[in-house]
Scaffold this motif. Structure first.
Motif, short mmCIF file in Angstrom:
data_model
loop_
_atom_site.label_atom_id
_atom_site.label_comp_id
_atom_site.label_asym_id
_atom_site.label_seq_id
_atom_site.Cartn_x
_atom_site.Cartn_y
_atom_site.Cartn_z
N UNK A 174 -1.04 0.69 -20.33
CA UNK A 174 -1.87 -0.47 -20.59
C UNK A 174 -3.36 -0.23 -20.38
N UNK A 175 -3.69 0.71 -19.50
CA UNK A 175 -5.08 0.87 -19.10
C UNK A 175 -5.81 2.01 -19.76
N UNK A 176 -5.09 2.89 -20.46
CA UNK A 176 -5.68 4.09 -21.07
C UNK A 176 -4.59 4.70 -21.94
N UNK A 177 -4.89 5.85 -22.58
CA UNK A 177 -3.82 6.59 -23.24
C UNK A 177 -3.62 6.32 -24.72
N UNK A 178 -4.45 5.44 -25.32
CA UNK A 178 -4.36 5.19 -26.76
C UNK A 178 -5.41 6.04 -27.48
N UNK A 179 -5.01 6.61 -28.61
CA UNK A 179 -5.94 7.39 -29.45
C UNK A 179 -6.05 6.73 -30.81
N UNK A 180 -7.28 6.55 -31.28
CA UNK A 180 -7.55 5.93 -32.57
C UNK A 180 -8.66 6.68 -33.30
#
Length: 321
Positions: free
Chosen positions: A192-198
């Motif tokens: 939820x707080x980090x870890x997404x790449x776009x």
């Protein structure tokens, strides 16, 4: 912005080795800068900008009554709190998680009760819930990716879907976001707080959705009132920014002291933004009908991240005024 001003900005971005910078105003893409052309199509870690994406997902779920009202105690999702020694934990609500005011004793970037320590445990949720309270819930903002992980877990349980599946259906597909990468915790819950790449352009679309108060090409993905609630300055914050905090969005303002308009001299221009470690930004300036995206990756080379928006773009906006 005039082409000369944009040329000056591009020169600064080049000197600072900024990875990407996109500026859209009144629906027009006035700057699309990439340090190298291939960056346009690369997925890149947006770090804590992930929190604002999670905020959007929780907002959508609340609008659709999938997640209950923000005043709902999280005890409904974490019944283990019934047996906790501190009865105040049973007063923590969904909104307290969104505004980072749950009250847990937490130091995000180091120490025993921090996000690096959490990420080394086998059960992040248990780690967060077991932390002692240092403040009464709802009284003080303490930046915490632990709060974000609790929210992601609530969304997963309430929707019966993985967070990324819910995101694809309710947010990514409508916005035309076709590729992403999203990390998970040991329980398989997306972080939820980090870890997404776009891609940078997809970050811009997300900012545009908020600029348009949740409306995307005539379809209301998030209720306008919910967007206003999410981007309202609830509590002052000192770390990692001196600003105010909303529902996993930062809020601030800059001073228009150009004096060109006698009635508007010294007007505070409000804006809000998603912020990720190392200089990742999605900035929304409603009164200028503007969205700014910045990604940076050179912060590890003994260089403090630069707030491109405040230091370089705001002066140009004030010149334009």
């Amino acid at each position: 912005m005039k082409s000369l001003e944009l040329a000056t900005l591009v020169h600064e971005l080049h000197e600072l080795e900024i990875r990407s910078c996109l500026i859209e105003q009144q629906g027009n893409l006035i700057l699309e800068y990439y340090r190298e052309p291939e960056i346009a199509n690369e997925l890149y870690k947006i770090n804590s900008c992930t929190k604002s994406v999670l905020s959007a997902l929780v907002s959508i779920a609340m609008d659709q009554h999938i997640v209950p009202h923000w005043d709902t105690p999280i005890l409904e999702f974490f019944p283990r709190l019934t047996g906790d020694n501190d009865p105040q934990k049973r007063d923590i609500t969904i909104e307290h998680l969104l505004t980072m005011s749950a009250g847990f004793s937490w130091t995000e970037f180091g120490g025993q009760n921090s996000f690096p320590t959490m990420s080394k445990t086998s059960d992040w949720v248990q780690f967060v819930l077991s932390q002692p309270l240092s403040d009464m819930p709802g009284t003080k903002m303490e930046y915490s990716s632990g709060c974000s992980q609790l929210l992601a877990t609530i969304l997963r349980h309430a929707s019966g879907q993985k967070v990324a599946e819910f995101a694809e259906q309710q947010l990514f597909q409508p916005l035309g976001i076709e590729s992403y990468y999203w990390e998970t915790d040991p329980q398989g819950t997306h972080t939820g707080g980090f870890g997404l790449r776009l891609k940078p352009m997809d970050m811009l679309k997300f900012g545009r959705l908020y600029l348009n108060e949740g409306n995307w090409k005539g379809r209301q993905l998030i209720q306008a009132e919910t967007v206003r609630n999410a981007t309202h300055p609830y509590l002052p914050a000192a770390k990692p920014q001196k600003a105010f905090y909303g529902w996993h969005w930062w809020t601030s303002s800059f001073l228009d002291d150009t004096g060109l308009d006698k009635t508007a001299k010294n007007t505070e221009i409000a804006y809000y933004y998603a912020l990720g470690f190392g200089g990742q930004y999605i900035v929304v300036v409603p009164s200028y009908e503007m969205v700014v995206v910045v990604t940076a990756d050179k912060f590890k080379k003994k260089r403090t991240p630069v707030d491109i928006f405040r230091q370089y773009i705001v002066p140009l906006l004030l010149q334009q005024a």
